[in-house]
Design an enzyme around this catalytic site. Structure first.
Site, short mmCIF file in Angstrom:
data_model
loop_
_atom_site.label_atom_id
_atom_site.label_comp_id
_atom_site.label_asym_id
_atom_site.label_seq_id
_atom_site.Cartn_x
_atom_site.Cartn_y
_atom_site.Cartn_z
N TYR A 441 0.82 -1.23 0.00
CA TYR A 441 0.00 0.00 0.00
C TYR A 441 0.85 1.27 0.00
O TYR A 441 2.06 1.21 0.09
CB TYR A 441 -1.07 -0.01 1.10
CG TYR A 441 -0.67 -0.16 2.55
CD1 TYR A 441 0.58 0.18 3.04
CD2 TYR A 441 -1.61 -0.62 3.46
CE1 TYR A 441 0.88 0.05 4.39
CE2 TYR A 441 -1.32 -0.75 4.82
CZ TYR A 441 -0.08 -0.40 5.26
OH TYR A 441 0.23 -0.53 6.58
N GLU A 442 0.15 2.38 -0.16
CA GLU A 442 0.78 3.71 -0.30
C GLU A 442 1.74 3.75 -1.49
O GLU A 442 2.85 4.27 -1.41
CB GLU A 442 1.50 4.08 1.03
CG GLU A 442 1.76 5.56 1.23
CD GLU A 442 0.58 6.46 0.95
OE1 GLU A 442 -0.49 6.25 1.53
OE2 GLU A 442 0.73 7.38 0.11
N GLY A 443 1.26 3.19 -2.61
CA GLY A 443 2.10 3.09 -3.81
C GLY A 443 2.96 1.85 -3.69
O GLY A 443 3.88 1.82 -2.85
#
Ligand code: FAD
Length: 597
Positions: A441-443
Site C-alpha cells: 500500500y501507499e504506492g
C-alpha cells in the site's frame, strides 16, 4: 513472549548524529522546542506505548476487528480504551500546528514517536496514521472554515480521518476511479460509489470519522486530471459543530487479511440509502490528485517506517530467544555442553544483519523526516528547496527499502527462532505477517521504483542525484582521517558510490532513448540506491561514534564501539552484494518484453 522496549538510546543517536536534531529544532517556527524536551517526550511516549499499547498487539491479532450485522465494527478488547488514553495524553497532536491545538513540534519528532507506536502495535497505529494523512490534506488544501470545523477534533484524535482512494478497478491506477460527486444548490455534493480497502473506515474508537474521498464531478475530464477530493463525515455536524445525523456511508464488509487483523480494512458504500452521502469539496474541483501529491512524501515515509518498526520489535525478540535457546556446540565452547544459539556464527550473522540494517534504515528515515522539516521551515528559500529535493529523492528509498527490509528482517527473526518461529504462539510470525502489506500500500514498491527512475532521476536533468552522490563523496576525507578502524568503510563506500554512479549514468543516458529499458531496471536500481544511501548513513554513524569515543566514559564506550561495529558490518557485508546489481540494472528490457506468460 518478549515484550517491546523502545530503543531510546539508538533513536537518540540517530536523531542527534544522523538527522541533526539540534539543527532542526533551530529552524524558524520551532522556538518553543529544544532537544532535551524532545528526548523527555520520547521517554514518556515510550512508557505509554510499552505499557498500554504493546500488550494489545497479540490480542489484536487473535481477535481481529469484527463487523456486526448492523454495519458497526468492534475493535479487539482493550483497543478503544487504549485509544482513549492515547487521545487524553495528547499524543496525536504533537507535530501539528498550535493554532488548531497541536504541539508544533518538527516532523522528525513525530516520526520518532511513530516508530515507537508502530513497533508497539502496527494495527493500532493505522488509526492515527490515516488520521495524520487526512489532517495533512486538510491543513494544506481545505478552506479556513473547514480547517476550523474539523482539525481541532482530528488533531486531538477525538475524531479520526480516513483516506478513500481505492476502488475495485482502481488500485495503482487511481485515475480509473468512478465514484461520483454531484453538486447541490447549497454548495455541498452528493457522493455515490464503492471504495475498498479503507483502513479504519468504520470502528468504535472515536466519536466521528472524517472520510476524505476521491470522486469525479459530472463534468470532470477522464483520468487523474478529473479527480476531486471531498470531506464526508460519518456523522454530519449540527450547527454547534457536534456530530448529529448519520451520513449515508455504510461499511458493507471488512476484509480477512494475513496480518494487521485488528485494523479494520473496510468496503465502504456511499449513497446506499438514497441520493448520496453529503460531501464537501476540498479546494478546487479536479485538483484532488495534485493535493494528494503534496502529502505523499509524509505518508510514504510513515509507511516506510512500518518496516523499521516491525523489524526492531522482531529483532528484540530474536535476540532474547537466541540467548535462551541452546543447541549444538559453538566453536570454542566447553565439550559436553549445548551452547546458546547466539554463540553460533551464522546466528550472529542473522542478528547483526538485523541490527545493522535497522540502524541504517533508521538513519535514512530520520534524515528524510529532517529534510521535510527543512523543506517546510527553513528561513532561506534555497534551503527549503534543498530540503524538498532531498526529501523527494529519499522518499521512494524510505518507503520501498524500508518496507522490503521489514519483510526480509522479520523473516530473518523467524529463522533465528527455527521451528518455534513458525508457530504462532511465540508471536514472532505476527510481525512477518503484519509487515507484508507495507510494500503493497501507499504506492506499491514497483511504483516507488518507477517514481525514482521516472521522476526523481530526471530532476534538474540528473543534477539532484549528482549533488547527492557528490555529498557522499565529500565524506571521503573525514573517513580517511579516521584511520584504520574505518578504512574498510571508506573503501567499500567508494565502491558503492562508483557502482551507483555507473548505474545512474546508464539510466540517464539510455532511459530517455528507451524508457522501457529504464523501467525494466528500476527495482534493482532502487535497491542499489537504497543500500548505498544506507552505507553512507552508516559511514556517518561510524564517524560520529568514533569522535564520541574520545571522551566516552566506560559506560558509553561499549555503546559507541557497537555503533562503529554495526557500521563496519553493514559496509563490509551488506553493501558488497548490492554492487552486483549493476548488470541487472543495465540489462535492458529485451528478455522481459520477449517472455511469454
Ligand atoms: C490492508 C490494506 C489497507 C489499505 N488501506 C487503504 C486505505 O486506507 N485507503 C485506500 O484508498 N486504499 C487502501 N489500500 C489499497 C492499497 O493502496 C492498494 O492495494 C494498492 O494501491 C495497490 O493497488 P491494487 O491492490 O489494486 O494492486 P494493483 O494496482 O492491481 O497492482 C498489482 C501489481 O501490479 C503492479 N502494477 C500496477 N500498475 C503498474 C504499473 N503502471 N507499472 C508497473 N507495475 C504496476 C503493482 O506494483 C503490483 O505489483 C489498502 C490495501 C490493503 C491491502
Amino acid at each position: 513472549m518478549a515484550e517491546y522496549s523502545a530503543p531510546l538510546r539508538d533513536m537518540r543517536f540517530a536523531l542527534e548524529h544522523l538527522a541533526d536534531l539540534a539543527g532542526v529544532v533551530a529552524l524558524p517556527g520551532f522556538d518553543h522546542v529544544d532537544a532535551d524536551a524532545v528526548h523527555s517526550i520520547l521517554e514518556e511516549n515510550a512508557r505509554f506505548m510499552e505499557d498500554l499499547v504493546a500488550p494489545l498487539n497479540r490480542i489484536g491479532d487473535v481477535q481481529g476487528s469484527v463487523r456486526n450485522d448492523d454495519g458497526t465494527v468492534t475493535t479487539p478488547e482493550g483497543f478503544a480504551a487504549a485509544y482513549k488514553a492515547y487521545v487524553d495524553a495528547g499524543w496525536g497532536g504533537v507535530s501539528f500546528p498550535p493554532e488548531y491545538g497541536g504541539g508544533g513540534f518538527p516532523w522528525l519528532v513525530a516520526i520518532a514517536m511513530q516508530e515507537i507506536l508502530t513497533s508497539a502495535n502496527m494495527a493500532f497505529s493505522m488509526c492515527p496514521l490515516l488520521n495524520q494523512g487526512a489532517i495533512d490534506m486538510l491543513l494544506h488544501h481545505a478552506s479556513e472554515e473547514h480547517r476550523e470545523t474539523y482539525l481541532p477534533k482530528m488533531i486531538t484524535g477525538e475524531w479520526t480521518g480516513t483516506m478513500n482512494l481505492t476502488e475495485p478497478h482502481a488500485g495503482s491506477d487511481v485515475g480509473a476511479l468512478t465514484t461520483r460527486a454531484v453538486p447541490q444548490p447549497d454548495g455541498s455534493y452528493r457522493i455515490t460509489g464503492t471504495k475498498i480497502f479503507i483502513s479504519f473506515g468504520e470502528h468504535d474508537m472515536s466519536e466521528n470519522i472524517i472520510h476524505l474521498v476521491l470522486a469525479r464531478t459530472p463534468s470532470a475530464p477522464p483520468g487523474t486530471k478529473g479527480i476531486s477530493c471531498f470531506i464526508v463525515p460519518k456523522y454530519l455536524l449540527d450547527d454547534d459543530g457536534t456530530p448529529g445525523e448519520r451520513n449515508d456511508v455504510t461499511c458493507v464488509s471488512i476484509e480477512h487479511k494475513m496480518g494487521i487483523k485488528a485494523s479494520p480494512t473496510c468496503v465502504l458504500s456511499y449513497g446506499e440509502q438514497g441520493e448520496g452521502a453529503v460531501g464537501y469539496l476540498i479546494g478546487e474541483e479536479n485538483a484532488g490528485m495534485r493535493y494528494m501529491f503534496t502529502m505523499m512524501n509524509n505518508a510514504r515515509l510513515s509507511v516506510g517506517l512500518e518496516g523499521l518498526s516491525l523489524s526492531e520489535r522482531a529483532r528484540q525478540m530474536a535476540v532474547a530467544y537466541a540467548k535462551e535457546r541452546r543447541q549444538g556446540r559453538a566453536p570454542g565452547a566447553p565439550a559436553g555442553e549445548q551452547s546458546p544459539i547466539v554463540d553460533h556464527p551464522d546466528v550472529r550473522r542473522m542478528l547483526l544483519t538485523m541490527q545493522a540494517s535497522i540502524e541504517a534504515l533508521r538513519g535514512v528515515i530520520y534524515l528524510n523526516a529532517a529534510a521535510l522539516d527543512r523543506a517546510s521551515h527553513a528561513a532561506d528559500e534555497a534551503d527549503r528547496a534543498a530540503g524538498a529535493e532531498l526529501a523527494d529523492l529519499l522518499t521512494p528509498v524510505s518507503k520501498a527499502w524500508g518496507t522490503d527490509l521489514g519483510v526480509e528482517l522479520t523473516s530473518l527473526a523467524i529463522q533465528v527462532y527455527g521451528g518455534m518461529g513458525y508457530i504462532e504462539e511465540t508471536g514472532v510470525a505476527q510481525h512477518f505477517r503484519d509487515a507484508r502489506i507495507a510494500p503493497i500500500y501507499e504506492g506499491t514498491n514497483g511504483i516507488q521504483a518507477m517514481d525514482l527512475v521516472g521522476r526523481k532521476l530526471p530532476m534538474r536533468a540528473g543534477g539532484a542525484i549528482g549533488d547527492f552522490l557528490a555529498r557522499i563523496d565529500a565524506l571521503d576525507g573525514d573517513l580517511a582521517a579516521a584511520g584504520d578502524d574505518l578504512a574498510s568503510i571508506r573503501s567499500r563506500l567508494a565502491d558503492g558510490v562508483a557502482a551507483l554512479r555507473t548505474a545512474t549514468d546508464w539510466l540517464l543516458a539510455n532511459g530517455m532513448a528507451n524508457p522501457l529499458d529504464a523501467l525494466a531496471g528500476a527495482t534493482p536500481y532502487l535497491r542499489l540506491f537504497s543500500v548505498v544511501t544506507g552505507a553512507w548513513t552508516m559511514a556517518r554513524q561510524a564517524l560520529a561514534a568514533s569522535a564520541a569515543l574520545a571522551d566516552a566514559g566506560p559506560a558509553d564506550k561499549a555503546f559507541y564501539e557497537g555503533k562503529v561495529l554495526t557500521a563496519r558490518f553493514f559496509c563490509e557485508q551488506l553493501l558488497p552484494p548490492a554492487l552486483g546489481l549493476v548488470p541487472s540494472i543495465t540489462a535492458t528490457n529485451r528478455d522481459l518484453a520477449a517472455a511469454s506468460f
